[in-house]
Design a protein around this motif. Structure first.
Motif, PDB file in Angstrom:
ATOM      1  N   ALA A 120       0.834  -1.211   0.000  1.00 48.88           N
ATOM      2  CA  ALA A 120       0.000   0.000   0.000  1.00 48.88           C
ATOM      3  C   ALA A 120       0.865   1.255   0.000  1.00 48.88           C
ATOM      4  O   ALA A 120       0.526   2.257  -0.658  1.00 48.88           O
ATOM      5  CB  ALA A 120      -0.913  -0.009   1.226  1.00 48.88           C
ATOM      6  N   GLN A 121       1.995   1.187   0.722  1.00 48.67           N
ATOM      7  CA  GLN A 121       2.885   2.342   0.747  1.00 48.67           C
ATOM      8  C   GLN A 121       3.517   2.575  -0.636  1.00 48.67           C
ATOM      9  O   GLN A 121       3.640   3.715  -1.088  1.00 48.67           O
ATOM     10  CB  GLN A 121       3.979   2.122   1.786  1.00 48.67           C
ATOM     11  N   SER A 122       3.883   1.517  -1.356  1.00 49.10           N
ATOM     12  CA  SER A 122       4.481   1.642  -2.707  1.00 49.10           C
ATOM     13  C   SER A 122       3.486   2.247  -3.688  1.00 49.10           C
ATOM     14  O   SER A 122       3.838   3.123  -4.501  1.00 49.10           O
ATOM     15  CB  SER A 122       4.949   0.266  -3.195  1.00 49.10           C
ATOM     16  N   GLU A 123       2.268   1.740  -3.639  1.00 44.54           N
ATOM     17  CA  GLU A 123       1.247   2.277  -4.545  1.00 44.54           C
ATOM     18  C   GLU A 123       0.992   3.750  -4.259  1.00 44.54           C
ATOM     19  O   GLU A 123       0.773   4.549  -5.184  1.00 44.54           O
ATOM     20  CB  GLU A 123      -0.044   1.483  -4.410  1.00 44.54           C
ATOM     21  N   LEU A 124       1.013   4.124  -3.015  1.00 46.15           N
ATOM     22  CA  LEU A 124       0.805   5.535  -2.684  1.00 46.15           C
ATOM     23  C   LEU A 124       1.965   6.393  -3.204  1.00 46.15           C
ATOM     24  O   LEU A 124       1.736   7.489  -3.746  1.00 46.15           O
ATOM     25  CB  LEU A 124       0.667   5.689  -1.177  1.00 46.15           C
TER      26      LEU A 124
ATOM     27  N   PHE B 248      -2.199  12.548 -14.248  1.00 48.18           N
ATOM     28  CA  PHE B 248      -2.781  11.225 -14.480  1.00 48.18           C
ATOM     29  C   PHE B 248      -3.587  10.717 -13.266  1.00 48.18           C
ATOM     30  O   PHE B 248      -4.458   9.862 -13.425  1.00 48.18           O
ATOM     31  CB  PHE B 248      -1.678  10.205 -14.809  1.00 48.18           C
ATOM     32  N   ILE B 249      -3.304  11.223 -12.094  1.00 48.75           N
ATOM     33  CA  ILE B 249      -3.966  10.771 -10.842  1.00 48.75           C
ATOM     34  C   ILE B 249      -4.608  11.989 -10.209  1.00 48.75           C
ATOM     35  O   ILE B 249      -3.973  13.040 -10.059  1.00 48.75           O
ATOM     36  CB  ILE B 249      -2.958  10.129  -9.882  1.00 48.75           C
ATOM     37  N   SER B 250      -5.856  11.790  -9.810  1.00 54.20           N
ATOM     38  CA  SER B 250      -6.551  12.887  -9.149  1.00 54.20           C
ATOM     39  C   SER B 250      -6.221  12.923  -7.653  1.00 54.20           C
ATOM     40  O   SER B 250      -5.671  11.982  -7.076  1.00 54.20           O
ATOM     41  CB  SER B 250      -8.065  12.735  -9.348  1.00 54.20           C
ATOM     42  N   LYS B 251      -6.610  14.036  -7.072  1.00 58.48           N
ATOM     43  CA  LYS B 251      -6.396  14.167  -5.619  1.00 58.48           C
ATOM     44  C   LYS B 251      -7.201  13.145  -4.854  1.00 58.48           C
ATOM     45  O   LYS B 251      -6.762  12.631  -3.822  1.00 58.48           O
ATOM     46  CB  LYS B 251      -6.823  15.585  -5.220  1.00 58.48           C
ATOM     47  N   ALA B 252      -8.380  12.771  -5.336  1.00 58.30           N
ATOM     48  CA  ALA B 252      -9.227  11.767  -4.669  1.00 58.30           C
ATOM     49  C   ALA B 252      -8.538  10.410  -4.659  1.00 58.30           C
ATOM     50  O   ALA B 252      -8.603   9.657  -3.680  1.00 58.30           O
ATOM     51  CB  ALA B 252     -10.582  11.680  -5.352  1.00 58.30           C
ATOM     52  N   ASP B 253      -7.846  10.054  -5.752  1.00 56.58           N
ATOM     53  CA  ASP B 253      -7.119   8.779  -5.786  1.00 56.58           C
ATOM     54  C   ASP B 253      -6.006   8.758  -4.736  1.00 56.58           C
ATOM     55  O   ASP B 253      -5.745   7.733  -4.099  1.00 56.58           O
ATOM     56  CB  ASP B 253      -6.549   8.556  -7.184  1.00 56.58           C
ATOM     57  N   ILE B 254      -5.347   9.875  -4.598  1.00 49.90           N
ATOM     58  CA  ILE B 254      -4.281   9.952  -3.582  1.00 49.90           C
ATOM     59  C   ILE B 254      -4.860   9.725  -2.187  1.00 49.90           C
ATOM     60  O   ILE B 254      -4.286   8.992  -1.366  1.00 49.90           O
ATOM     61  CB  ILE B 254      -3.559  11.312  -3.659  1.00 49.90           C
ATOM     62  N   ASP B 255      -6.016  10.317  -1.916  1.00 50.38           N
ATOM     63  CA  ASP B 255      -6.642  10.146  -0.595  1.00 50.38           C
ATOM     64  C   ASP B 255      -7.026   8.690  -0.343  1.00 50.38           C
ATOM     65  O   ASP B 255      -6.848   8.174   0.774  1.00 50.38           O
ATOM     66  CB  ASP B 255      -7.877  11.044  -0.489  1.00 50.38           C
TER      67      ASP B 255
ATOM     68  N   ARG C  88      -5.635   5.976  -1.702  1.00 45.53           N
ATOM     69  CA  ARG C  88      -4.427   5.167  -1.502  1.00 45.53           C
ATOM     70  C   ARG C  88      -3.787   5.453  -0.126  1.00 45.53           C
ATOM     71  O   ARG C  88      -3.224   4.554   0.486  1.00 45.53           O
ATOM     72  CB  ARG C  88      -3.443   5.468  -2.615  1.00 45.53           C
ATOM     73  N   THR C  89      -3.910   6.683   0.308  1.00 46.31           N
ATOM     74  CA  THR C  89      -3.394   6.981   1.661  1.00 46.31           C
ATOM     75  C   THR C  89      -4.191   6.232   2.723  1.00 46.31           C
ATOM     76  O   THR C  89      -3.622   5.679   3.677  1.00 46.31           O
ATOM     77  CB  THR C  89      -3.461   8.501   1.916  1.00 46.31           C
ATOM     78  N   ALA C  90      -5.496   6.205   2.566  1.00 50.96           N
ATOM     79  CA  ALA C  90      -6.339   5.472   3.512  1.00 50.96           C
ATOM     80  C   ALA C  90      -6.021   3.977   3.474  1.00 50.96           C
ATOM     81  O   ALA C  90      -6.000   3.300   4.515  1.00 50.96           O
ATOM     82  CB  ALA C  90      -7.809   5.724   3.217  1.00 50.96           C
ATOM     83  N   THR C  91      -5.789   3.482   2.273  1.00 51.74           N
ATOM     84  CA  THR C  91      -5.440   2.053   2.164  1.00 51.74           C
ATOM     85  C   THR C  91      -4.140   1.773   2.889  1.00 51.74           C
ATOM     86  O   THR C  91      -3.995   0.753   3.574  1.00 51.74           O
ATOM     87  CB  THR C  91      -5.324   1.649   0.685  1.00 51.74           C
TER      88      THR C  91
END
Length: 396
Positions: free
Chosen positions: A150-154, A165-172, A174-177
């Motif tokens: 999960a840390q690598s994907e983030l 390519f990645i929205s701010k919502a996707d970052i949130d 992945r951080t939660a994951t």
């Protein structure tokens, strides 16, 4: 006429026959003289009695009986209280099952062994718990791997944010994951620690250093939380004597007073001190408990019977021999010679009894003349002749 004259003549002048008849007449007359003399004496005594008012002479009164008395005074008397009680551990620690229990695999101590704080007394079979622990250890590794992924994907997602390519919502997301994966690692670690604690509680340990008194478990025995006490330990090996005392004796004691304790079966006394006095009195027996602390000795066995002599300090009081103190249903008393040498009863309260005598706690000031002996033959009001007992001087 001639007959009467002759008869008179014959009675006046008896005819002698060898001189015997006159001698016999003299002997007959003598008892009559003695009788007359006796009558005269009786009449004289009667006249003397009549002259004194018609009463017979009063008999001579006998002198009062002599009794030995003493004036005890007051002196410093070393006070002591003799009692009995039961030996016990001063702090007895019952040890049982703290966990879920199981089958006992080993017992490592015997009664009479000294143990240290935390020492293992017995162990419970733990093969199932060990496997559960291994499973939880593996789950920690799984959780850590998920957290690393999960840390690598983030991290990769954060690199693509600048390119759009990645929205701010996707970052949130992945951080939660990533945070959830780290939390699962902590949960797995906590579960593993809990399992380790359960395994540790399968070891029955001594809560403090002391002497093992009893053992109530054997290998192969299945035990659980309801099995009760498996071991009893005397903390530090300290012993005590729980002595029951009357409330008036308990009031004379204080914490720290010395005592001598002698167990049954031995003549050796052990030194101790009072460490606790009962704060209450049993309303049924009117007694309280004094606890005497003792250091460990093999002769001091818990549950045994022992006698104790407690030093209760010194008191200033009269001291009398046992022969002077009497008792009946009304209590203890002595006889005191009062004014006019009349005997009176004096109620007293006795204290310690020793070879020197009986301590009189109350009832006497020490200046009275106390009857030493023969009190059982006297009654209040009897007149006596007091004789002071000789003073006993100590041998040089």
């Amino acid at each position: 006429m001639n007959i009467e004259k002759r008869f008179s003549t014959d009675r006046a002048t008896p005819a002698p026959e060898n001189g015997g008849r006159g001698r016999v007449a003299g002997l007959v007359a003598r008892p009559r003289l003695w009788m007359i003399a006796a009558i005269v004496v009786i009449l004289a005594v009667a006249a003397f009695a009549y002259a004194r008012g018609g009463k017979a002479p009063a008999p001579v009164a006998s002198p009062p009986p002599r009794v030995t008395v003493t004036v005890p005074g007051r002196q410093a008397v070393a006070g002591s209280i003799t009692t009995t009680g039961t030996l016990a551990a001063r702090r007895e620690m019952p040890v049982g099952i703290a966990g879920e229990g199981g089958m006992i695999s080993r017992v490592l101590v015997e009664p009479g062994d000294w143990v240290a704080a935390g020492q293992v007394l017995a162990t419970i079979e733990r093969s199932v718990q060990v496997q559960e622990g291994a499973s939880l250890a593996a789950s920690i590794n799984v959780a850590r791997a998920d957290a690393a992924l999960a840390q690598s994907e983030l991290d990769r997602a954060k690199a693509l944010v600048a390119r759009g390519f990645i929205s701010k919502a996707d970052i949130d997301r992945r951080t939660a994951t990533r945070d959830a994966a780290n939390a699962r690692v902590k949960v797995a670690q906590a579960q593993y620690g809990q399992a380790g604690a359960r395994i540790g509680r399968l070891d029955i340990r001594a809560p403090a250093a002391g002497l093992v008194l009893t053992r109530a478990v054997e290998p192969g025995q299945v035990v659980g939380p309801g099995s009760g006490t498996l071991f009893r330990i005397a903390k530090g090996g300290e012993m005590e004597l729980a002595a029951r005392l009357a409330e008036q004796d308990l009031a004379r004691l204080r914490i720290g007073l010395p005592a001598q304790v002698t167990p049954v079966g031995t003549a050796t006394p052990f030194r101790g001190t009072i460490w606790q006095l009962s704060p209450i009195i049993d309303p049924q027996t009117r007694q309280g408990v004094a606890r005497i602390a003792l250091t460990y000795d093999p002769a001091l066995r818990p549950g045994g019977f022992a006698a104790a002599t407690i030093a209760s300090g010194s008191v200033d009081a009269p001291l009398l021999p046992e022969s002077a103190v009497l008792s009946d249903a009304a209590g203890n008393y002595v006889f005191v010679v009062g004014p006019g040498n009349a005997v009176r009863r004096q109620a007293v309260k006795v204290g310690d009894v020793s070879d020197a005598g009986i301590t009189i706690v109350s009832g006497l000031t020490g200046t009275e003349q106390v009857v030493l002996a023969a009190g059982a033959f006297l009654n209040p009001g009897d007149k006596v002749t007091p004789v002071r007992a000789p003073v006993q001087r100590p041998a040089a």
